[in-house]
Scaffold this motif. Sequence first.
Motif, PDB file in Angstrom:
ATOM      1  N   VAL A  90      21.632 -47.063 -16.369  1.00 20.47           N
ATOM      2  CA  VAL A  90      20.911 -47.401 -17.595  1.00 20.47           C
ATOM      3  C   VAL A  90      19.413 -47.389 -17.312  1.00 20.47           C
ATOM      4  O   VAL A  90      18.932 -48.138 -16.457  1.00 20.47           O
ATOM      5  CB  VAL A  90      21.330 -48.788 -18.123  1.00 20.47           C
ATOM      6  CG1 VAL A  90      20.567 -49.127 -19.401  1.00 20.47           C
ATOM      7  CG2 VAL A  90      22.821 -48.827 -18.375  1.00 20.47           C
ATOM      8  N   TYR A  91      18.682 -46.539 -18.020  1.00 20.01           N
ATOM      9  CA  TYR A  91      17.223 -46.457 -17.870  1.00 20.01           C
ATOM     10  C   TYR A  91      16.571 -47.283 -18.972  1.00 20.01           C
ATOM     11  O   TYR A  91      16.865 -47.112 -20.150  1.00 20.01           O
ATOM     12  CB  TYR A  91      16.766 -45.002 -17.944  1.00 20.01           C
ATOM     13  CG  TYR A  91      15.263 -44.830 -17.879  1.00 20.01           C
ATOM     14  CD1 TYR A  91      14.592 -44.943 -16.677  1.00 20.01           C
ATOM     15  CD2 TYR A  91      14.529 -44.583 -19.037  1.00 20.01           C
ATOM     16  CE1 TYR A  91      13.218 -44.794 -16.615  1.00 20.01           C
ATOM     17  CE2 TYR A  91      13.151 -44.437 -18.993  1.00 20.01           C
ATOM     18  CZ  TYR A  91      12.500 -44.544 -17.775  1.00 20.01           C
ATOM     19  OH  TYR A  91      11.132 -44.412 -17.721  1.00 20.01           O
ATOM     20  N   SER A  92      15.651 -48.174 -18.598  1.00 22.01           N
ATOM     21  CA  SER A  92      15.050 -49.099 -19.566  1.00 22.01           C
ATOM     22  C   SER A  92      13.592 -48.794 -19.870  1.00 22.01           C
ATOM     23  O   SER A  92      12.975 -49.492 -20.665  1.00 22.01           O
ATOM     24  CB  SER A  92      15.162 -50.542 -19.051  1.00 22.01           C
ATOM     25  OG  SER A  92      16.507 -50.877 -18.812  1.00 22.01           O
ATOM     26  N   GLY A  93      13.032 -47.772 -19.209  1.00 19.29           N
ATOM     27  CA  GLY A  93      11.626 -47.454 -19.439  1.00 19.29           C
ATOM     28  C   GLY A  93      11.418 -46.663 -20.716  1.00 19.29           C
ATOM     29  O   GLY A  93      12.357 -46.293 -21.420  1.00 19.29           O
ATOM     30  N   SER A  94      10.174 -46.390 -21.014  1.00 17.72           N
ATOM     31  CA  SER A  94       9.838 -45.626 -22.206  1.00 17.72           C
ATOM     32  C   SER A  94      10.133 -44.148 -21.983  1.00 17.72           C
ATOM     33  O   SER A  94      10.241 -43.675 -20.847  1.00 17.72           O
ATOM     34  CB  SER A  94       8.355 -45.810 -22.545  1.00 17.72           C
ATOM     35  OG  SER A  94       7.538 -45.279 -21.508  1.00 17.72           O
ATOM     36  N   ALA A  95      10.226 -43.428 -23.074  1.00 21.49           N
ATOM     37  CA  ALA A  95      10.490 -41.987 -23.001  1.00 21.49           C
ATOM     38  C   ALA A  95       9.338 -41.255 -22.314  1.00 21.49           C
ATOM     39  O   ALA A  95       9.544 -40.309 -21.549  1.00 21.49           O
ATOM     40  CB  ALA A  95      10.730 -41.427 -24.397  1.00 21.49           C
ATOM     41  N   GLU A  96       8.099 -41.698 -22.589  1.00 19.86           N
ATOM     42  CA  GLU A  96       6.935 -41.051 -21.970  1.00 19.86           C
ATOM     43  C   GLU A  96       6.942 -41.251 -20.457  1.00 19.86           C
ATOM     44  O   GLU A  96       6.640 -40.334 -19.692  1.00 19.86           O
ATOM     45  CB  GLU A  96       5.652 -41.614 -22.581  1.00 19.86           C
ATOM     46  CG  GLU A  96       5.474 -41.278 -24.061  1.00 19.86           C
ATOM     47  CD  GLU A  96       4.189 -41.854 -24.617  1.00 19.86           C
ATOM     48  OE1 GLU A  96       3.463 -42.530 -23.851  1.00 19.86           O
ATOM     49  OE2 GLU A  96       3.919 -41.642 -25.815  1.00 19.86           O
ATOM     50  N   LYS A  97       7.270 -42.470 -20.040  1.00 15.50           N
ATOM     51  CA  LYS A  97       7.309 -42.743 -18.610  1.00 15.50           C
ATOM     52  C   LYS A  97       8.414 -41.939 -17.929  1.00 15.50           C
ATOM     53  O   LYS A  97       8.257 -41.449 -16.809  1.00 15.50           O
ATOM     54  CB  LYS A  97       7.527 -44.237 -18.368  1.00 15.50           C
ATOM     55  CG  LYS A  97       7.375 -44.641 -16.911  1.00 15.50           C
ATOM     56  CD  LYS A  97       7.381 -46.163 -16.772  1.00 15.50           C
ATOM     57  CE  LYS A  97       7.116 -46.559 -15.324  1.00 15.50           C
ATOM     58  NZ  LYS A  97       7.059 -48.035 -15.168  1.00 15.50           N
ATOM     59  N   LYS A  98       9.513 -41.778 -18.621  1.00 17.56           N
ATOM     60  CA  LYS A  98      10.624 -41.001 -18.071  1.00 17.56           C
ATOM     61  C   LYS A  98      10.210 -39.540 -17.881  1.00 17.56           C
ATOM     62  O   LYS A  98      10.504 -38.927 -16.847  1.00 17.56           O
ATOM     63  CB  LYS A  98      11.845 -41.102 -18.993  1.00 17.56           C
ATOM     64  CG  LYS A  98      13.077 -40.378 -18.460  1.00 17.56           C
ATOM     65  CD  LYS A  98      14.258 -40.605 -19.385  1.00 17.56           C
ATOM     66  CE  LYS A  98      15.504 -39.913 -18.831  1.00 17.56           C
ATOM     67  NZ  LYS A  98      16.674 -40.132 -19.724  1.00 17.56           N
ATOM     68  N   ARG A 133       7.204 -38.411 -17.448  1.00 19.77           N
ATOM     69  CA  ARG A 133       6.237 -38.328 -16.363  1.00 19.77           C
ATOM     70  C   ARG A 133       6.920 -38.404 -14.995  1.00 19.77           C
ATOM     71  O   ARG A 133       6.567 -37.670 -14.063  1.00 19.77           O
ATOM     72  CB  ARG A 133       5.199 -39.446 -16.488  1.00 19.77           C
ATOM     73  CG  ARG A 133       4.066 -39.332 -15.457  1.00 19.77           C
ATOM     74  CD  ARG A 133       2.981 -40.356 -15.682  1.00 19.77           C
ATOM     75  NE  ARG A 133       3.418 -41.709 -15.414  1.00 19.77           N
ATOM     76  CZ  ARG A 133       3.640 -42.631 -16.332  1.00 19.77           C
ATOM     77  NH1 ARG A 133       3.461 -42.346 -17.616  1.00 19.77           N
ATOM     78  NH2 ARG A 133       4.040 -43.832 -15.992  1.00 19.77           N
ATOM     79  N   MET A 134       7.919 -39.278 -14.886  1.00 18.56           N
ATOM     80  CA  MET A 134       8.640 -39.413 -13.619  1.00 18.56           C
ATOM     81  C   MET A 134       9.417 -38.137 -13.296  1.00 18.56           C
ATOM     82  O   MET A 134       9.521 -37.739 -12.134  1.00 18.56           O
ATOM     83  CB  MET A 134       9.578 -40.617 -13.682  1.00 18.56           C
ATOM     84  CG  MET A 134       8.859 -41.954 -13.740  1.00 18.56           C
ATOM     85  SD  MET A 134       9.991 -43.359 -13.852  1.00 18.56           S
ATOM     86  CE  MET A 134      10.716 -43.312 -12.208  1.00 18.56           C
ATOM     87  N   ILE A 135       9.950 -37.496 -14.324  1.00 12.69           N
ATOM     88  CA  ILE A 135      10.682 -36.246 -14.101  1.00 12.69           C
ATOM     89  C   ILE A 135       9.727 -35.155 -13.631  1.00 12.69           C
ATOM     90  O   ILE A 135      10.033 -34.395 -12.703  1.00 12.69           O
ATOM     91  CB  ILE A 135      11.419 -35.816 -15.388  1.00 12.69           C
ATOM     92  CG1 ILE A 135      12.540 -36.810 -15.712  1.00 12.69           C
ATOM     93  CG2 ILE A 135      11.983 -34.410 -15.240  1.00 12.69           C
ATOM     94  CD1 ILE A 135      13.245 -36.538 -17.029  1.00 12.69           C
ATOM     95  N   PRO A 178      14.665 -41.814 -10.202  1.00 12.55           N
ATOM     96  CA  PRO A 178      15.688 -42.207  -9.230  1.00 12.55           C
ATOM     97  C   PRO A 178      17.052 -41.633  -9.580  1.00 12.55           C
ATOM     98  O   PRO A 178      17.370 -41.393 -10.745  1.00 12.55           O
ATOM     99  CB  PRO A 178      15.706 -43.739  -9.340  1.00 12.55           C
ATOM    100  CG  PRO A 178      15.211 -44.019 -10.731  1.00 12.55           C
ATOM    101  CD  PRO A 178      14.215 -42.941 -11.033  1.00 12.55           C
ATOM    102  N   THR A 179      17.841 -41.403  -8.552  1.00 17.40           N
ATOM    103  CA  THR A 179      19.216 -40.972  -8.760  1.00 17.40           C
ATOM    104  C   THR A 179      20.107 -42.195  -8.920  1.00 17.40           C
ATOM    105  O   THR A 179      19.687 -43.326  -8.681  1.00 17.40           O
ATOM    106  CB  THR A 179      19.692 -40.125  -7.574  1.00 17.40           C
ATOM    107  OG1 THR A 179      19.719 -40.958  -6.388  1.00 17.40           O
ATOM    108  CG2 THR A 179      18.767 -38.939  -7.332  1.00 17.40           C
TER     109      THR A 179
END
Length: 273
Positions: free
Chosen positions: A229-237, A239-241, A247-248
């Motif tokens: 379950v990812y709880s961050g914002s869509a923008e942060k996701k 950027r991380m991608i 993370p896996t």
Amino acid sequence: TRRSFVITTCTSFVSVASISNIASPPANALDSITQNETGATSASSDLYLARPMGPSSKDGGNQITRPSAPIEYLLPATRVGVYIYQLLALTEELDALTQQIAQNEATADANKTTPSKNKTRRKLDDLFTNPPVFILSSDPSPSRKDPYNNLPPIVGELVTATQKQKQRQQNSISVGLAPQFFEVGELIGERRAWDRIVKAETARENASEVRRAFNIYTTNLNFNPEKYVYSGSAEKKKRMIREDKMPTAVDVIRSDLDARDLYRNMVQTKLED
């Protein structure tokens, strides 16, 4: 209140343990935020960037489940928890009696309260000196799965290296021949390190029933190896991608287990102190 809680917990848990059909907690319990007595908000699952999930449901639904283990793996840790609440209840009772004696020091009521204080102190000393047994002969053992599927040395490393190469190909990741060649050697070193860790942890478990009780549950938890379950914002996701920092599922599971081990160490240290 705590004494009533201990009695109720013991009674209800014995009743629940005798039932084979245990209802799992609701999924929305993961998102609850609790408040302590001072009104401050405690850390909840919403504060985590990623949370592990339990295995997918058999019916193929999308319901989010928490990592869990069968009830028998939780019994030893529950005995530790009940013991802690018993100690806490007696400590609070002793403190209240001490304050009461101090307030009534100049009156005859202080002499009436002293026997109760001494009785409570004896109970507390007895619990510290003779703690209950947390691990029964019928309890399961910690389960540490061999990362090489119980294959013999060299063979297990070769199989693991082949699986990693397939995963890299699926993710369109290419590495040179040299890293692939040395990967088997690195895996052999990791197996030796893993064996040393398991041996050392087993020795620590034999020296502390509290540690073993927590490990019985933690090492038998069932996780979803593919989703979390990812709880961050869509923008942060996004950027991380882009930065290849997402993370896996394995990373999230390891982080969760590390947090559980830190909590176990804290409880063990405080009880020993």
